[in-house]
Design an enzyme around this catalytic site. Structure first.
Site: not given
Length: 406
Positions: A364-365
Site C-alpha cells: 500500500c505504498a
C-alpha cells in the site's frame, strides 16, 4: 533484566502451529499482529457474559457494557497521554480515522488554492483521502521527497510550506522502510506557518510510548489490530477544541442530540457525534485488553528487545548473497528487501514453503515502490514475540532460495 520472549510467545496460541510441516515463523506483524490469550479471552468473555447494546439502555447489561466501553476510551487516552478521554474517537482503524479528518475537518477548512503536505513514504491511507479532498476542493497536494537511505529530505520541507499550507499529514513510522520521522522538528515548522498536523501512528504505538501532548500534534490515529488487539477497531485522537468544532461526517443513531422532521437534527457532543451506529463493542473491549497487555510488559522493555533483534537481523541479512535492503540503519519494526532480480512474490512463496510468513507486494505504498524503481518488495517485520532463531531461519531460507534460483 532479560525480556521474557518465551513467556510472551506462550501467550500467543497461533505461534504453536505449524505451516507446511514446520514451526510457524510469523514475520508479518506490521500487516497485522497476532493476538495473545489475554485479548482473545477478554473479547470472548464479553460476548459470553456481558454483551448488550451500549448507550441509552437502562438494564444492567447495557449499563455495564457502556461503562466498559467508556473505560477503554479512558484507558486509551492514558496510553497516548491525551489530556482527556473525550479527545478520542473510536474508529474502525487508521484508514477510517484519516478519512474522518479529511471529510470533516478537511471539508470545513480546505479551500481552493490551499495546500496539504504529505511525504513520498506514506501508506495509501494517508495519500488517497487527501488526493480526493484536494481534487474536490481545488487544493494542491505537496510531497516531501526521499533520500536514497529512506529518510525524508527535510532540507526541502521549509520550502514546501507557505501561508496557504493548511495541513501536514505525516507517518510516524514508515510501514515499508521502518523510518521514524523527526516529528518534533516537523511539527515545530508546521506551527510556524499555522498549519495543523496529522500523524499516522499505525506503525509506531506498538514499538514505543507515544505522548500526543509532548508531540503537540492536532490529530493522531492508530489501529488496534497492529497493537495485538482485534481487527475493526482503532483510535483517532483530536485536540479537544478542534474536535468540538468539527461537524459529523456520518449520520445515524447515537451521534444525535435531537431529530425532528420539521426542525432538523442537532448533534451529540464530541466524540460521540463521530460514532454513528452500533459500535464494535467487543473490539473495543479487546483493544483495552491489548493495551493492558503491552503496558504490563513495558513498552520500553518491548522496544529495547525489538531493537536488539533488529540489529541482529540487519547484520545477518546483509550476509545473504545478492540481497538488497531498503531503508535506514536505524529503524523500527520492518525490513524491506529484494533478492536479486527475483520477484518478491516468488521469494515470499518459497519462504512460505519453509514455514516463514513475510509480506510481499507494494505494501500500500505504490509511490514509494515507484521511487525505488521496483514493482514490489518483500517485508519481514519483527515483533516482541519474534526470536533470534526465527531470524536465522529467514536468513537460511533466503540463502537457500538464492542457491536454488541463482
Amino acid at each position: 533484566m532479560t525480556f521474557p520472549v518465551e513467556k510472551v510467545r506462550a501467550d500467543f496460541p497461533i505461534l504453536q502451529r505449524e505451516v507446511n510441516g514446520l514451526p510457524l515463523a510469523y514475520l508479518d506483524s506490521a500487516a497485522s499482529a497476532q493476538k495473545p490469550n489475554q485479548v482473545i479471552d477478554a473479547e470472548s468473555a464479553f460476548y459470553r457474559h456481558g454483551y448488550a447494546a451500549v448507550h441509552r439502555g437502562i438494564h444492567t447489561l447495557s449499563v455495564q457494557a457502556t461503562e466498559s466501553m467508556e473505560n477503554v476510551r479512558k484507558q486509551a487516552s492514558r496510553f497516548i497521554n491525551a489530556r482527556s478521554a473525550e479527545e478520542l474517537v473510536f474508529v474502525r482503524g487508521t484508514t477510517e480515522g484519516i478519512n474522518l479528518v479529511a471529510n470533516s475537518w478537511g471539508t470545513e477548512n480546505i479551500r481552493a488554492g490551499d495546500n496539504i503536505i504529505i511525504s513520498e513514504m506514506e501508506h495509501h491511507a494517508n495519500i488517497v483521502p487527501w488526493q480526493i479532498l484536494c481534487e474536490r476542493k481545488g487544493a494542491e497536494l505537496r510531497v516531501i521527497p526521499l533520500h536514497p537511505d529512506g529518510t525524508l529530505r527535510l532540507e526541502t520541507l521549509a520550502a514546501l510550506f507557505d501561508d496557504r499550507t493548511r495541513l501536514l499529514a505525516i507517518t510516524h513510522v514508515s510501514n515499508v522502510l521502518g523510518t521514524e520521522n523527526p516529528l518534533p522538528d516537523m511539527i515545530a515548522l508546521a506551527r510556524q506557518h499555522g498549519a495543523k498536523v496529522l500523524v499516522d501512528g499505525a506503525q509506531a504505538v506498538m514499538h514505543h510510548a507515544v505522548d500526543v501532548q509532548a508531540l503537540d500534534c492536532d490529530f493522531y490515529v492508530f489501529s488496534g489490530h497492529k497493537l495485538y488487539g482485534p481487527t475493526g477497531i482503532g483510535i483517532l485522537y483530536v485536540k479537544e477544541a478542534l474536535l468540538q468544532e468539527m461537524p459529523p461526517w456520518e449520520g445515524g443513531g447515537s451521534m444525535i442530540s435531537t431529530v425532528s422532521l420539521t426542525q432538523g437534527t442537532t448533534w451529540a457532543k464530541a466524540p460521540w457525534r463521530f460514532e454513528a451506529g452500533t459500535p464494535n463493542t467487543g473490539g473495543i473491549i479487546g483493544l483495552g485488553a491489548a493495551i493492558d497487555y503491552v503496558t504490563s510488559l513495558g513498552l520500553d522493555k518491548i522496544g529495547d528487545y525489538e531493537q536488539m533483534l533488529m540489529r541482529y537481523a540487519l547484520e545477518q541479512l546483509a550476509q545473504v548473497p545478492d540481497i538488497t535492503l531498503y531503508g535506514p540503519a536505524q529503524r523500527l519494526g520492518v525490513i524491506a528487501f529484494n533478492l536479486g532480480k527475483h520477484h518478491a512474490y516468488d521469494v515470499g512463496s518459497f519462504l512460505d514453503n519453509y514455514g516463514i510468513a513475510v509480506r510481499t507486494g507494494h505494501h500500500c505504498a505504490m509511490p514509494l515502490m515507484a521511487w525505488y524503481g521496483v514493482p514490489a518488495m518483500c517485508r519481514a517485520s519483527l515483533a516482541m514475540y519474534n526470536t533470534h532463531e526465527e531470524v536465522d531461519r529467514l536468513v537460511a531460507g533466503l540463502t537457500r532460495i538464492h542457491r536454488l534460483l541463482g
